[in-house]
Design an enzyme around this catalytic site. Structure first.
Site: not given
Length: 159
Positions: A65, A67, A95, A98
């Site tokens: 992701h 992040e 999410c 993260c």
């Protein structure tokens, strides 16, 4: 990693919008390579120390992701795993994964653009963040959400 120095004494709202626009530029990179368009920037004392965008398809890695990419880049730039005195700017609400990773980095602040109604961590439990982490949502939320909407509209047309 190139550093971008933004005046530390700048108006916080102006700084938040400025860095969110840079996170949005990262999201557009993801969009261009057919990844879910989420971008992230980590800023420490007015300087960008990490950046990233979703790479889950390209890397065939569900943890890639935006992040996570930005956290890794920031830790390498700063030479340590803790991101105290740093702010994460991310175009979409993180999410659960993260948000959990942000806990372990001990990041000082998270600023996000659009809410993630289905998988955003605030729908589960805001206590996923480190107790000292400050949270701010809605910065350029309309623009950030519009890019996501466009991406999924195009996906629906393709199928």
């Amino acid at each position: 990693m190139s550093f971008y120095n933004f005046e530390e004494n700048a108006d916080p709202a102006i700084a938040d919008e400025h860095f969110m626009r840079l996170a949005l530029a990262e999201a557009k990179k993801a969009f261009e390579v057919d990844e879910i368009p989420i971008g992230a920037i980590v800023v420490c004392k007015g300087k960008i120390v990490g950046r990233g965008y979703n790479l889950t398809e390209q890397l065939n890695d569900v943890t890639a992701h935006a992040e996570m990419q930005a956290f890794t880049a920031a830790a390498q730039t700063l030479g340590g795993k803790y991101l105290r005195d740093c702010t994460l700017y991310v175009t979409i609400e993180p999410c659960v994964m993260c948000a959990g990773a942000s806990y372990w980095t001990q990041i000082s602040r998270i600023v996000y653009g659009a809410n993630e109604e289905k998988r955003g961590f605030t729908k589960i439990n805001q206590n996923l963040l480190h107790p000292k982490t400050l949270l701010k949502g809605g910065v350029l939320g309309v623009e950030c959400g519009a890019l996501m909407s466009l991406f999924f509209q195009q996906k629906r047309k393709q199928s």
